[in-house]
Design an enzyme around this catalytic site. Sequence first.
Site, PDB file in Angstrom:
ATOM      1  N   TYR A  21     -69.970 -21.808  10.195  1.00 48.20           N
ATOM      2  CA  TYR A  21     -70.226 -20.878  11.797  1.00 48.20           C
ATOM      3  C   TYR A  21     -69.700 -21.576  12.714  1.00 48.20           C
ATOM      4  CZ  TYR A  21     -73.485 -18.958  14.716  1.00 48.20           C
ATOM      5  OH  TYR A  21     -73.698 -17.689  16.060  1.00 48.20           O
ATOM      6  N   THR A  58     -84.411 -11.893  19.144  1.00 46.07           N
ATOM      7  CA  THR A  58     -83.582 -10.434  18.616  1.00 46.07           C
ATOM      8  C   THR A  58     -84.712 -10.151  17.337  1.00 46.07           C
ATOM      9  OG1 THR A  58     -82.494 -11.549  17.559  1.00 46.07           O
ATOM     10  CG2 THR A  58     -81.652 -10.887  19.689  1.00 46.07           C
TER      11      THR A  58
END
Length: 117
Positions: A21, A58
């Site tokens: 990542y 989120t």
Amino acid sequence: GSIVNISSIAAMVGTPTLAAYGASKAAVTQLTKTVALHCARKGYKIRCNSVHPGLVATGLFEATFSDMEQLEMLKTIPLGEFAKPEEVAAMVLYLVSDESTHVTGARFVIDGGMTMA
């Protein structure tokens, strides 16, 4: 024109448990700078910048991490709060607007101070 790539602070700090990542986000930074320079040299009038959010509150973030985990993560943010999606969107809006016509190849960090050190 304007290209805005969304990356992460993982492009700038070590990510020992998320190596792929972090590497992919670092690649986005390199791509951004390369595209910005290419477009400038060719006279295309296309700008390219990247946005690097830290921890953003989120729905997915809240569903993924327990309240306890979120409290621990909050301790890593000098400003003491998670970013809001609207704050990231506001940066993107600035970068695609006429207000940023002389901005290209830049990295915009929205992390509450996490990468200051």
